[in-house]
Design a protein around this motif. Structure first.
Motif, PDB file in Angstrom:
ATOM      1  N   LEU A 157     -50.865-105.318  24.775  1.00  0.00           N
ATOM      2  CA  LEU A 157     -50.417-104.113  25.669  1.00  0.00           C
ATOM      3  C   LEU A 157     -48.944-104.325  25.573  1.00  0.00           C
ATOM      4  O   LEU A 157     -48.159-103.368  25.354  1.00  0.00           O
ATOM      5  CB  LEU A 157     -51.186-104.230  26.841  1.00  0.00           C
ATOM      6  N   ALA A 158     -48.414-105.562  25.933  1.00  0.00           N
ATOM      7  CA  ALA A 158     -46.946-105.452  26.333  1.00  0.00           C
ATOM      8  C   ALA A 158     -46.291-105.052  24.976  1.00  0.00           C
ATOM      9  O   ALA A 158     -45.375-104.660  24.640  1.00  0.00           O
ATOM     10  CB  ALA A 158     -46.609-106.794  26.873  1.00  0.00           C
ATOM     11  N   GLY A 159     -46.993-106.047  23.834  1.00  0.00           N
ATOM     12  CA  GLY A 159     -46.352-105.907  22.658  1.00  0.00           C
ATOM     13  C   GLY A 159     -46.378-104.341  21.800  1.00  0.00           C
ATOM     14  O   GLY A 159     -45.389-103.822  21.395  1.00  0.00           O
ATOM     15  N   ALA A 160     -47.377-103.595  22.349  1.00  0.00           N
ATOM     16  CA  ALA A 160     -47.631-102.253  21.819  1.00  0.00           C
ATOM     17  C   ALA A 160     -46.446-101.351  22.605  1.00  0.00           C
ATOM     18  O   ALA A 160     -45.840-100.669  22.083  1.00  0.00           O
ATOM     19  CB  ALA A 160     -49.097-101.759  22.139  1.00  0.00           C
ATOM     20  N   CYS A 161     -46.391-101.599  23.829  1.00  0.00           N
ATOM     21  CA  CYS A 161     -45.589-100.749  24.498  1.00  0.00           C
ATOM     22  C   CYS A 161     -44.008-101.075  24.188  1.00  0.00           C
ATOM     23  O   CYS A 161     -43.390-100.241  24.086  1.00  0.00           O
ATOM     24  CB  CYS A 161     -45.452-101.210  26.090  1.00  0.00           C
ATOM     25  N   ARG A 162     -43.809-102.344  23.814  1.00  0.00           N
ATOM     26  CA  ARG A 162     -42.441-102.528  23.346  1.00  0.00           C
ATOM     27  C   ARG A 162     -42.088-101.935  22.191  1.00  0.00           C
ATOM     28  O   ARG A 162     -40.973-101.602  21.849  1.00  0.00           O
ATOM     29  CB  ARG A 162     -42.164-104.041  23.297  1.00  0.00           C
ATOM     30  N   LEU A 163     -42.861-102.044  21.182  1.00  0.00           N
ATOM     31  CA  LEU A 163     -42.541-101.543  19.876  1.00  0.00           C
ATOM     32  C   LEU A 163     -42.655 -99.957  20.112  1.00  0.00           C
ATOM     33  O   LEU A 163     -41.488 -99.537  19.415  1.00  0.00           O
ATOM     34  CB  LEU A 163     -44.113-101.580  19.045  1.00  0.00           C
ATOM     35  N   LEU A 164     -43.238 -99.375  20.797  1.00  0.00           N
ATOM     36  CA  LEU A 164     -43.028 -97.787  21.213  1.00  0.00           C
ATOM     37  C   LEU A 164     -41.578 -97.559  21.975  1.00  0.00           C
ATOM     38  O   LEU A 164     -40.830 -96.648  21.547  1.00  0.00           O
ATOM     39  CB  LEU A 164     -44.096 -97.388  21.664  1.00  0.00           C
ATOM     40  N   TYR A 165     -41.293 -98.392  23.267  1.00  0.00           N
ATOM     41  CA  TYR A 165     -40.223 -97.999  23.820  1.00  0.00           C
ATOM     42  C   TYR A 165     -38.918 -98.251  22.862  1.00  0.00           C
ATOM     43  O   TYR A 165     -37.933 -97.737  23.095  1.00  0.00           O
ATOM     44  CB  TYR A 165     -40.050 -98.518  25.180  1.00  0.00           C
ATOM     45  N   GLN A 166     -39.041 -99.241  22.163  1.00  0.00           N
ATOM     46  CA  GLN A 166     -37.864 -99.668  21.244  1.00  0.00           C
ATOM     47  C   GLN A 166     -37.626 -98.371  20.219  1.00  0.00           C
ATOM     48  O   GLN A 166     -36.543 -98.051  19.842  1.00  0.00           O
ATOM     49  CB  GLN A 166     -38.188-100.877  20.449  1.00  0.00           C
ATOM     50  N   ASN A 167     -38.655 -97.958  19.665  1.00  0.00           N
ATOM     51  CA  ASN A 167     -38.719 -96.773  18.988  1.00  0.00           C
ATOM     52  C   ASN A 167     -37.896 -95.659  19.628  1.00  0.00           C
ATOM     53  O   ASN A 167     -37.140 -94.761  19.175  1.00  0.00           O
ATOM     54  CB  ASN A 167     -40.192 -96.396  18.550  1.00  0.00           C
ATOM     55  N   LEU A 168     -38.285 -95.391  20.825  1.00  0.00           N
ATOM     56  CA  LEU A 168     -37.344 -94.200  21.767  1.00  0.00           C
ATOM     57  C   LEU A 168     -35.832 -94.482  21.710  1.00  0.00           C
ATOM     58  O   LEU A 168     -35.198 -93.700  21.930  1.00  0.00           O
ATOM     59  CB  LEU A 168     -38.106 -94.189  23.206  1.00  0.00           C
ATOM     60  N   GLU A 169     -35.656 -95.756  21.745  1.00  0.00           N
ATOM     61  CA  GLU A 169     -34.005 -95.939  21.795  1.00  0.00           C
ATOM     62  C   GLU A 169     -33.325 -95.936  20.397  1.00  0.00           C
ATOM     63  O   GLU A 169     -32.209 -96.112  20.273  1.00  0.00           O
ATOM     64  CB  GLU A 169     -33.982 -97.566  22.246  1.00  0.00           C
ATOM     65  N   THR A 170     -34.042 -95.987  19.315  1.00  0.00           N
ATOM     66  CA  THR A 170     -33.858 -96.014  17.991  1.00  0.00           C
ATOM     67  C   THR A 170     -33.514 -94.690  17.614  1.00  0.00           C
ATOM     68  O   THR A 170     -34.281 -93.813  17.945  1.00  0.00           O
ATOM     69  CB  THR A 170     -34.669 -96.659  16.901  1.00  0.00           C
TER      70      THR A 170
END
Length: 128
Positions: free
Chosen positions: A113-126
């Motif tokens: 769950l942490a990894g999935a959220c991390r992947l998506l929030y990093q996408n928001l910052e890109t």
């Protein structure tokens, strides 16, 4: 600094999607990583897993919207689109497994769950 991303349809229908406070997601990810190694079966660990699971639908909606908007035919744009599409597919599978109760190992659940959220929030910052 708090960054808030919201699914564009929420502007048309205020109940369509909850805003995503990326700072809160980042905080929950850090707590989940710590609890995964120290006490993955505790009630705080279960609470942070539920919190992360609650962020996934809104984060997915934003990522899917970004994926729909991506256009261009340069190799870099095509590669970025492929990476984002793979990320969305992966996170959808984690979200579905969470919803179906298939993530039964508490440590793995927190990490996934942490990894999935991390992947998506990093996408928001890109800024693709």
């Amino acid at each position: 600094m708090t960054v808030t991303a919201e699914h564009p349809q929420a502007q048309q229908d205020p109940g369509a999607c909850q805003p995503v406070d990326v700072a809160k997601v980042i905080s929950a990810v850090h707590r989940a990583q710590q609890l995964a190694t120290t006490d993955p079966t505790s009630s705080p660990a279960q609470a942070v897993a539920a919190e992360l699971g609650g962020y996934l639908p809104s984060l997915l909606a934003v990522a899917e919207h970004r994926l729909d908007r991506m256009n261009g035919s340069t190799p870099a744009v095509l590669r970025a689109r492929d990476v984002l599409a793979d990320t969305v597919r992966h996170v959808r599978s984690v979200h579905l497994a969470e919803k179906c109760g298939e993530l039964t190992n508490p440590t793995a659940r927190l990490h996934l769950l942490a990894g999935a959220c991390r992947l998506l929030y990093q996408n928001l910052e890109t800024g693709w």
